[in-house]
Design an enzyme around this catalytic site. Structure first.
Site, PDB file in Angstrom:
ATOM      1  CG  ASP A 184      -3.938  18.984 -15.790  1.00 52.06           C
ATOM      2  OD1 ASP A 184      -4.438  17.918 -16.209  1.00 52.06           O
ATOM      3  OD2 ASP A 184      -2.746  19.071 -15.424  1.00 52.06           O
ATOM      4  CG  HIS A 186      -4.301  16.331 -12.644  1.00 59.46           C
ATOM      5  ND1 HIS A 186      -2.958  16.585 -12.718  1.00 59.46           N
ATOM      6  CD2 HIS A 186      -4.887  17.492 -12.222  1.00 59.46           C
ATOM      7  CE1 HIS A 186      -2.728  17.836 -12.369  1.00 59.46           C
ATOM      8  NE2 HIS A 186      -3.880  18.418 -12.078  1.00 59.46           N
ATOM      9  CD  GLU A 210      -2.583  19.123 -19.188  1.00 63.99           C
ATOM     10  OE1 GLU A 210      -1.702  18.505 -18.556  1.00 63.99           O
ATOM     11  OE2 GLU A 210      -2.583  20.375 -19.319  1.00 63.99           O
ATOM     12  CD  GLU A 236       0.360  14.963 -17.716  1.00 65.92           C
ATOM     13  OE1 GLU A 236       0.674  14.621 -16.559  1.00 65.92           O
ATOM     14  OE2 GLU A 236      -0.262  16.009 -17.988  1.00 65.92           O
ATOM     15  CG  HIS A 286       3.490  17.515 -18.871  1.00 60.02           C
ATOM     16  ND1 HIS A 286       4.340  16.703 -18.154  1.00 60.02           N
ATOM     17  CD2 HIS A 286       2.466  17.833 -18.030  1.00 60.02           C
ATOM     18  CE1 HIS A 286       3.852  16.528 -16.944  1.00 60.02           C
ATOM     19  NE2 HIS A 286       2.721  17.207 -16.830  1.00 60.02           N
TER      20      HIS A 286
END
Length: 373
Positions: A184, A186, A210, A236, A286
């Site tokens: 991830d 972010h 991700e 997400e 998510h």
């Protein structure tokens, strides 16, 4: 059955809950959590609640249309997160009224159990490897770890990417190749840095990378997915089928990640899963949120043939106000058995909980400029 009352509550650590009460005594629960703006989402619900009073809660799609289209302005994470929580509560009520788990009303189960992953990481390669080994010993065959774990410059130092690769490489060595590792980012990278990072981790065979960049510039994401040598996952921060349609039409996305507390609720995320299926993309909802949001996810997971894996956090499995939280056994959760979302809520415990005021952490670069958290 008619809706008689709608209330909200902020619940530590950063969650929110909506209750929909009916004239037959049934209560439905949903989680309209919008991290850092939970009170604002609850205010939207309280302002909009009169539209639902007196309505039949089993007319879920009709009520969703009222909430989404009835206020003239459409979309955005605030409105759709509030709608998501209300919609979850409507499914909870409908399942309770009809004596069926929600997934049975979504088309029935496509699988016998639901694969989940845990989160693991560490500040050093050694610590990250040990965390990965513990995850495997606990029965998981998949974990997610973070990259870009700190304020990121537009073009980062080579050592920053090197450190991430060293940690993730140590995790791969610790668990072997019969184990999935998702990464991830972010959305903290620029497109140039995201491509550099994806190239650097490609030989580690991540299940997916991700949110390598923000999804707000679809063209930039399309160029990245065309060049990256790893599967890309995102979603997400997107809401409704409309935004996911644009994503899937223009980007080579391997995995969509709608959040059932942000993207529109169970039915809307089931529609998103169907869109993804047409592009041969997987579904990995998510869910770094609470037990109600996780329960909602499990029902969509059960009913979606292109489901891949489900996120969860430990707090969602141990919330004291849920009498029967989901249980993870050998990396899987059993199909929900109870009617509606399947959770038994302890209102006495909820009544004693203080509200929270969680705000999004604020990061700064060395020169004081704003950085993405």
């Amino acid at each position: 059955m008619k809706i008689t009352r709608i209330t909200t509550q902020l619940i530590p650590p950063r969650w929110s809950l909506v209750r929909i009460e009916t004239d037959e005594g049934l209560v439905g629960y949903g989680e309209p959590t919008l991290e850092g703006h939970a009170a604002t989402a609850c205010a939207w619900i309280e302002e909009t609640a009169p539209l639902l009073i007196g309505e039949d809660p089993t007319r879920i799609e009709h009520l969703w249309q009222i909430l989404y289209r009835g206020g003239f302005y459409r979309g955005g994470p605030l409105q759709v997160s509030a709608i998501s929580g209300l919609e979850q509560a409507l499914w909870d009520l409908t399942g309770k009224a009809w004596g069926r788990p929600a997934y049975q009303l979504l088309g029935g189960a496509c699988r016998d159990k639901i694969r989940v992953y845990c989160h693991a990481g560490g500040a050093t390669p050694e610590a990250a490897a040990e965390a990965a080994r513990r995850a495997k010993e606990a029965g998981y065959d998949c974990l997610k770890t973070g990259a870009a774990n700190g304020p990121q410059r537009l073009i980062e130092l080579p050592a920053t990417v090197d450190a991430d690769v060293a940690r993730i490489g140590a995790m791969r060595d610790a668990v072997g190749r019969d184990f999935d590792i998702a990464i991830d980012c972010h959305a903290r990278f620029t497109p140039a840095m995201a491509l550099r990072f994806c190239d650097a981790v490609a030989d580690l065979s991540p299940m997916f990378v991700e949110e390598p960049i923000m999804p707000e510039n679809i063209d930039a994401l399309a160029r990245l997915t065309a060049k990256a040598r790893v599967p890309i996952a995102t979603g997400e921060r997107l809401v409704t089928k409309y935004e996911f349609r644009d994503l899937l039409e223009r980007c080579d996305i391997a995995v969509v990640q709608p959040d059932l507390s942000h993207a529109g609720g169970l039915a809307e995320c089931r529609k998103i899963a169907v869109l993804a299926e047409a592009w041969y993309a997987g579904l990995a909802p998510h869910c770094p949120l609470g037990p109600v949001a996780l329960a909602a996810c499990l029902h969509v997971d059960a009913a979606s043939p292109n489901f891949l894996v489900q996120e969860h956090i430990a707090d969602a499995l141990t919330a004291p106000w849920v009498k029967n939280p989901p249980r993870v056994e050998n990396g899987y959760v059993a199909l929900p058995e109870g009617p509606g979302l399947g959770l038994e809520i302890d209102e006495d415990v909820l009544a004693d909980l203080p509200p929270h005021n969680w705000l999004t952490p604020q990061w700064r670069l060395n020169d004081g400029a704003v950085a993405d958290w």
